[in-house]
Write a protein that holds these residues in place. Structure first.
Motif, short mmCIF file in Angstrom:
data_model
loop_
_atom_site.label_atom_id
_atom_site.label_comp_id
_atom_site.label_asym_id
_atom_site.label_seq_id
_atom_site.Cartn_x
_atom_site.Cartn_y
_atom_site.Cartn_z
N ILE A 112 0.85 -1.18 0.00
CA ILE A 112 0.00 0.00 0.00
C ILE A 112 0.90 1.24 0.00
O ILE A 112 2.05 1.19 0.42
N HIS A 113 0.35 2.33 -0.49
CA HIS A 113 1.11 3.57 -0.61
C HIS A 113 0.28 4.72 -0.04
O HIS A 113 -0.94 4.74 -0.19
N PRO A 114 0.96 5.70 0.59
CA PRO A 114 0.21 6.86 1.09
C PRO A 114 -0.49 7.58 -0.07
O PRO A 114 0.06 7.70 -1.16
N TYR A 115 -1.72 7.99 0.18
CA TYR A 115 -2.51 8.68 -0.85
C TYR A 115 -3.41 9.67 -0.13
O TYR A 115 -4.43 9.28 0.43
N GLY A 116 -3.01 10.92 -0.11
CA GLY A 116 -3.75 11.92 0.66
C GLY A 116 -3.69 11.57 2.12
O GLY A 116 -2.63 11.29 2.66
N GLY A 117 -4.83 11.53 2.79
CA GLY A 117 -4.86 11.17 4.20
C GLY A 117 -5.15 9.71 4.44
O GLY A 117 -5.51 9.30 5.53
N THR A 118 -5.00 8.87 3.40
CA THR A 118 -5.32 7.45 3.51
C THR A 118 -4.23 6.65 2.80
O THR A 118 -3.15 7.16 2.54
N TYR A 119 -4.51 5.42 2.48
CA TYR A 119 -3.58 4.58 1.74
C TYR A 119 -4.28 3.98 0.53
O TYR A 119 -5.49 3.80 0.52
N ALA A 120 -3.49 3.66 -0.47
CA ALA A 120 -4.04 3.07 -1.70
C ALA A 120 -3.23 1.84 -2.08
O ALA A 120 -2.06 1.71 -1.75
N MET A 121 -3.90 0.94 -2.76
CA MET A 121 -3.26 -0.27 -3.26
C MET A 121 -3.49 -0.30 -4.78
O MET A 121 -4.61 -0.10 -5.24
N THR A 122 -2.45 -0.54 -5.53
CA THR A 122 -2.61 -0.60 -6.98
C THR A 122 -3.05 -2.00 -7.39
O THR A 122 -2.71 -2.99 -6.75
N ILE A 123 -3.83 -2.05 -8.46
CA ILE A 123 -4.28 -3.32 -9.02
C ILE A 123 -3.59 -3.49 -10.36
O ILE A 123 -3.79 -2.67 -11.26
N PRO A 124 -2.77 -4.52 -10.51
CA PRO A 124 -2.04 -4.71 -11.77
C PRO A 124 -2.97 -4.83 -12.97
O PRO A 124 -4.12 -5.29 -12.85
N ALA A 125 -2.47 -4.42 -14.12
CA ALA A 125 -3.27 -4.40 -15.35
C ALA A 125 -3.84 -5.77 -15.68
O ALA A 125 -5.01 -5.87 -16.09
#
Length: 77
Positions: A5-18
């Motif tokens: 997961i990566h910081p994204y604004g005030g939360t975290y995000a997870m990328t979904i592979p193509a």
């Protein structure tokens, strides 16, 4: 497969592979459901749910297409 997961604004995000997006046929407009189970979670696309009304109307239409003429003939007797 693993990811972080990566910081994204005030939360975290997870990328979904193509390749996962292609297999699941999802894009940036797809609503996702998060289901927490035990010490993990599952993320899955929300499929359009048919309502009882939709199912009932489809049943009526199919029934009318199959038996409608016969039923109308019985009424005319």
């Amino acid at each position: 497969m693993t990811t972080k997961i990566h910081p994204y604004g005030g939360t975290y995000a997870m990328t979904i592979p193509a390749h996962v997006r292609r297999v699941l046929d999802i894009d940036e407009d797809t609503e996702l459901e998060i289901d927490i189970q035990g010490d993990g979670f599952f993320v899955k696309p929300v499929k359009e749910k048919q309502t009882l009304d939709d199912d009932f109307l489809r049943f009526l239409k199919e029934t009318d297409e199959k038996y409608g003429e016969t039923m109308r003939n019985l009424v005319d007797r």
